[in-house]
Design a protein around this motif. Structure first.
Motif, short mmCIF file in Angstrom:
data_model
loop_
_atom_site.label_atom_id
_atom_site.label_comp_id
_atom_site.label_asym_id
_atom_site.label_seq_id
_atom_site.Cartn_x
_atom_site.Cartn_y
_atom_site.Cartn_z
N THR A 113 0.86 -1.18 0.00
CA THR A 113 0.00 0.00 0.00
C THR A 113 0.89 1.22 0.00
O THR A 113 1.83 1.30 0.79
CB THR A 113 -0.90 0.00 1.25
N VAL A 114 0.62 2.17 -0.89
CA VAL A 114 1.42 3.39 -0.92
C VAL A 114 0.62 4.57 -0.37
O VAL A 114 -0.57 4.72 -0.66
CB VAL A 114 1.99 3.74 -2.32
N ARG A 115 1.31 5.34 0.45
CA ARG A 115 0.73 6.54 1.04
C ARG A 115 1.76 7.66 0.95
O ARG A 115 2.87 7.44 0.46
CB ARG A 115 0.43 6.31 2.53
N ASN A 116 1.39 8.80 1.47
CA ASN A 116 2.26 9.98 1.45
C ASN A 116 3.69 9.62 1.89
O ASN A 116 3.89 9.05 2.95
CB ASN A 116 1.68 11.02 2.40
N ASP B 18 5.81 7.44 0.72
CA ASP B 18 6.33 6.08 0.53
C ASP B 18 7.16 5.98 -0.75
O ASP B 18 6.86 6.60 -1.77
CB ASP B 18 5.17 5.07 0.46
N CYS C 258 5.57 8.61 -3.30
CA CYS C 258 4.15 8.93 -3.34
C CYS C 258 3.91 10.29 -2.70
O CYS C 258 4.41 10.56 -1.60
CB CYS C 258 3.37 7.85 -2.60
N ASP D 206 -1.63 13.53 2.99
CA ASP D 206 -1.38 12.65 4.13
C ASP D 206 -2.66 12.50 4.95
O ASP D 206 -2.85 13.18 5.95
CB ASP D 206 -0.24 13.24 4.97
N TYR E 138 -4.79 6.41 0.03
CA TYR E 138 -3.82 5.33 -0.14
C TYR E 138 -4.15 4.58 -1.43
O TYR E 138 -5.24 4.72 -1.98
CB TYR E 138 -3.87 4.38 1.05
N ASN F 42 -3.61 0.58 -3.06
CA ASN F 42 -3.12 -0.80 -2.98
C ASN F 42 -2.50 -1.17 -4.32
O ASN F 42 -3.20 -1.48 -5.26
CB ASN F 42 -4.27 -1.76 -2.63
N ASP G 235 -8.31 1.21 5.36
CA ASP G 235 -7.17 2.13 5.25
C ASP G 235 -5.92 1.51 4.63
O ASP G 235 -4.81 2.00 4.84
CB ASP G 235 -6.79 2.74 6.61
N GLY G 236 -6.06 0.45 3.87
CA GLY G 236 -4.91 -0.09 3.14
C GLY G 236 -4.66 -1.55 3.45
O GLY G 236 -4.69 -1.97 4.60
N GLN H 133 -4.04 10.78 -7.54
CA GLN H 133 -4.85 11.49 -6.56
C GLN H 133 -5.84 12.34 -7.34
O GLN H 133 -5.47 13.01 -8.30
CB GLN H 133 -3.97 12.38 -5.67
#
Lengths: 525, 107
Positions: A92-95, A97, A108, A112, A117, A119, A274-275, A363
Motif C-alpha cells: 500500500t502506498v501513502r504519502n 512512501d 508517493c 497525508d 492510499y 493498494n 485504510d490499506g 490522486q
C-alpha cells in the motif's frame, strides 16, 4: 464479405452446436472456484524446552505466516528482508512512501490522510479465502467491504456507440433483454423434444422473462432496471431508450462486461480498512522484532543438520546458521544466489516465469465520480489502461485516490515506457470516460511489478500452455514444493497452483509447516 | 496508521539520498550472473567494459533491438543514470572478484 444470419438461423446454429436448445441435465454442475476448507487452527507440535532456529527469507505474507505460527510453538525465527519494507506484493502506498522500481524510483505524494492510499498489489479479499480472513480476525485487522461491482460505473469502447461511455447497467440490462427475448421465442416457437414437465417449462419461461425483463409475449422493449431517463420519484419515470442489439454487439468486451463481477471477483469482496498492508502490520505487531531490513541473502547452503545462510546488511557480510529455512524469495532470483540445491530443484526454479502486472493511480483533486452517482466499483475500458477503480472508502470527502490503470496480462506495455509516457497514456485513456480527467487528477504513482527491486516480477507462471499443466510441469512443481533435506522449503503463492492471491501464500506456508511438523514430531515427540 | 520502528526500515533512510547500486537484484549475489533472468555475470569484468556498456544502454546503442529481450529489460535501468552514478556503480561492481555463474551440484 460479411454474411448475415437471421435470428432464427442463429438459434438453429446454437441448437446444432449445443444439441437441443432445451437439453436438460440432471444434477448440479460443480463450481470452478478453488475450494477453501474452513480455516482450521494449525495443529503444530510445540517445542517446549527444545530449541530450533528458523531463517525466513523474505518478509512477504507467506514468510510472516511462518514466523507467526512457528513463533507461537517456540521456534526462534529470523526474517531477512532484502528491501526497506515487509509485505512483498501486499503493498500500500501513502504519502512519502518509496516505490522502488529499478530505473524509476519515485515517491508517493498523495495528501497525508488515512483514506488517501493505493493498494499497488493485493486489493481484494474474496469472502471464502478463509485462512486469510481468520488471520485478519486473530490479528485485529479491521476489514470493510470492497466495492468491485458497480453497475453505475462505465464501459467504454471506441467501437461501441462512437466511443461514448455507457453505464454498465445499461449495457447489461439491454444484453440480457435481447438474450431473454431470443430464449423466450425459441421456447415458444420450437418444439420441445426434451421431457419437460409443465411446471419445469413454466418456471423456465418465468426465469427467462425475469432475466431479460421481458413483456408478455416474450418481447424486450427496454427496461427500467437501469434507471429512468427522467423522473421516478415525484413524477412518473420515463423509460430510457433501449440500445439496439446490433450496437451492443460492436464491442469485443461484451462477455467480460457481463461476467466481470462473478467468481472469485464477485461480491461480496473485502479489504483491510485504510490499506491492505494493515494485514502485514497485523503480523508485524507480533513478529516485527524478528525482521532484519535491507538484509540481502547471498548464499544458501543446505547441510545434513541445517541450513547456512549468508546475507549482506549495511555493507557487512553476515552468516546465520539455522535448523530450518523457509524461503519466499522469487524463484528466478534464488537462482542468482550461491547455493547447493539439487539439479532438479534448480531446473524447476529456472522454469517458472513471472507475470508482468502493472498498476497506476492518481490522486483526484475532487471526487468527480460521486457527481456521476458512482460510489466505488470499476469502470472498464477497451484500452491499455483497462480500468478505473473508484475508492470504496472516503465517501464524500474532498479528495480520493483512484486506480488509473491495471494491466494484469500485458503490463510490459506500460512498464517499457518512461514515467511521463505512462502518465500521459493513462490520462488519455481516462479522458475517454471522464472528459475533464486531465484537470481532475494529479500526483501519479505507477507500480510496474516486473521492475520492482528485489521482486522483478509479479505472480509465478508455471504453465505455458492455455490447455493446462503438463505432466512435466506438475513434476517440477512437486519437486520444488518438497523440502531439500527436510531443511529448506520454498514458499509463497509461487508454490501454489492458484497464484496472485494472499490466501494462496498462506496455504503454501501452511503446507510447508505441516510437512515440517511431521519431521519435528518424529524427532522430538 | 501508527508506524512503529520495526514496521519498516528507518524512514529517514527511505527518504534520504539513495544510490543506484541495484545490480545484484538481477545479476545475482556478488554479480555472479543469474540464469533465472538471463542476467550475465558482472563479477571479474573489466571496469572500462562495464562503464562502456552502461553508457551504451543509456544512449540507446544497446537494449533496443526487438529480439534482445534481456537488453530491453536492462535499458530503462540505465536511462536515468548520471555520469556520477555510473562512476559510483563502476567503483562498486568493477572491484568484484570473479565468481562462477552456475553452481555445480554439490550434494
Amino acid at each position: 464479405m460479411t454474411r448475415f444470419v437471421t435470428r432464427r438461423e442463429f438459434l438453429n446454429l446454437v441448437g446444432a452446436v449445443g444439441g437441443s436448445s432445451a437439453a436438460l441435465r440432471a444434477g448440479s454442475a460443480l463450481g470452478l472456484l478453488p475450494v477453501t476448507k474452513t480455516a482450521k487452527a494449525l495443529d503444530l507440535f510445540a517445542l517446549g524446552t527444545n530449541s530450533k532456529k528458523v531463517a525466513i527469507l523474505g518478509g512477504g505474507l507467506s514468510g510472516l505466516t511462518v514466523a507467526y505460527e512457528l513463533g507461537k510453538r517456540g521456534y526462534e525465527c529470523t526474517i531477512l528482508e532484502a528491501s526497506h519494507r515487509c509485505g512483498g506484493r501486499v503493498f500500500t502506498v501513502r504519502n512519502g512512501d518509496l516505490i522502488d522500481e529499478i530505473g524509476n524510483r519515485h515517491y508517493c505524494e498523495f495528501d497525508d490522510e488515512p483514506h488517501m492510499y493505493f493498494n499497488g498489489g493485493a486489493a481484494r479479499i474474496p469472502s471464502f479465502h478463509n485462512n486469510l480472513l481468520a488471520y485478519c480476525k486473530e490479528l485485529d485487522v479491521e476489514l470493510e467491504v470492497f466495492v468491485g461491482e458497480n453497475n453505475n460505473a462505465y464501459f467504454q469502447d471506441d467501437a461501441l456507440l462512437g466511443g461514448k461511455p455507457v453505464r454498465i447497467k445499461d449495457y447489461k440490462t439491454n444484453v440480457r433483454g435481447f438474450l431473454g427475448e431470443m430464449l423466450a421465442k425459441s421456447m415458444s416457437e420450437q418444439e420441445m423434444n426434451e421431457p419437460f414437465t409443465e411446471l419445469e417449462a413454466e418456471n423456465l419461461l418465468s426465469i427467462i422473462h425475469s432475466f431479460g425483463d421481458l413483456r408478455e409475449g416474450g418481447e424486450y422493449t427496454g427496461s427500467s432496471r437501469s434507471g429512468y431517463k427522467t423522473g421516478g420519484f415525484t413524477t412518473h419515470g420515463v423509460q430510457k431508450d433501449l440500445i439496439e442489439f446490433r450496437d451492443l454487439l460492436k464491442s469485443r468486451l461484451g462477455g467480460r462486461i457481463m461476467t466481470a463481477s462473478e467468481g472469485e471477483q464477485g461480491p461480496p469482496l473485502l479489504q483491510a480498512k485504510d490499506g491492505m498492508d494493515n494485514i502485514i502490520a497485523g503480523f508485524l505487531r507480533v513478529v516485527g522484532q524478528e525482521v532484519k531490513y535491507r538484509a540481502m541473502v547471498s548464499a544458501i547452503n543446505v547441510t545434513n543438520n541445517g541450513v547456512e545462510i549468508t546475507y549482506d546488511q549495511d555493507g557487512v557480510r553476515h552468516s546465520l546458521n539455522v535448523d530450518y529455512c523457509f524461503n519466499c524469495i522469487p524463484t528466478h532470483l534464488i537462482t542468482g544466489l550461491d547455493h547447493n540445491f539439487p539439479a532438479d530443484y534448480v531446473k524447476a526454479m529456472k522454469y517458472v516465469r513471472r507475470g508482468d502486472a502493472y498498476k497506476a493511480a492518481f490522486q483526484a483533486k475532487e471526487r468527480f465520480w460521486e457527481k456521476e452517482d458512482i460510489y466505488g466499483g470499476i469502470t472498464r475500458m477497451n484500452n491499455r489502461s483497462s480500468s478505473i477503480w473508484y475508492p470504496s472508502g472516503g465517501i464524500h470527502k474532498n479528495k480520493g485516490v483512484i486506480l488509473a490503470a491495471y494491466n494484469f496480462q500485458g503490463g510490459l506495455y506500460h512498464t517499457n515506457m518512461t514515467q511521463e509516457e505512462r502518465i500521459e497514456s493513462h490520462i488519455k485513456d481516462g479522458e475517454r470516460v471522464h472528459p475533464n480527467y486531465r484537470s481532475l487528477v494529479e500526483k501519479p504513482v505507477t507500480i510496474a511489478w516486473h521492475r520492482m527491486n528485489h521482486m522483478l516480477g509479479c505472480a509465478a507462471r508455471w504453465n505455458r500452455s492455455r490447455s493446462g499443466w503438463t505432466a512435466e510441469e506438475q513434476l517440477m512443481f512437486d519437486t520444488l514444493q518438497k523440502p531439500v533435506n527436510g531443511r529448506h522449503y520454498v514458499v509463497g503463492d509461487q508454490i501454489t497452483v492458484h497464484v496472485a492471491w494472499m490466501e494462496s501464500a498462506i496455504q503454501s506456508a501452511h503446507w510447508a509447516m505441516e510437512d515440517l511438523d511431521k519431521r519435528v514430531r518424529a524427532e522430538l515427540a | 496508521m501508527l508506524i512503529l520502528p520495526w514496521m519498516k526500515a528507518n524512514a529517514a533512510e527511505e527518504n534520504g539520498s539513495y544510490d543506484d547500486r541495484y545490480c545484484t537484484t538481477c545479476h545475482g549475489a556478488d554479480g555472479r550472473g543469474n540464469y533465472g533472468v538471463q542476467a550475465p555475470r558482472l563479477a571479474g569484468m573489466e571496469p572500462w567494459y562495464l562503464q562502456r556498456q552502461l553508457e551504451n544502454f543509456r544512449a540507446g546503442l544497446r537494449g533496443v533491438h526487438p529480439s534482445d529481450i534481456e537488453g530491453i529489460a536492462m535499458r530503462p535501468m540505465a536511462t536515468k543514470l548520471t555520469d556520477e552514478s555510473i562512476a559510483d556503480i563502476i567503483e562498486w561492481v568493477g572491484s568484484w572478484d570473479y565468481v562462477s555463474t552456475e553452481n555445480p551440484y554439490r550434494r
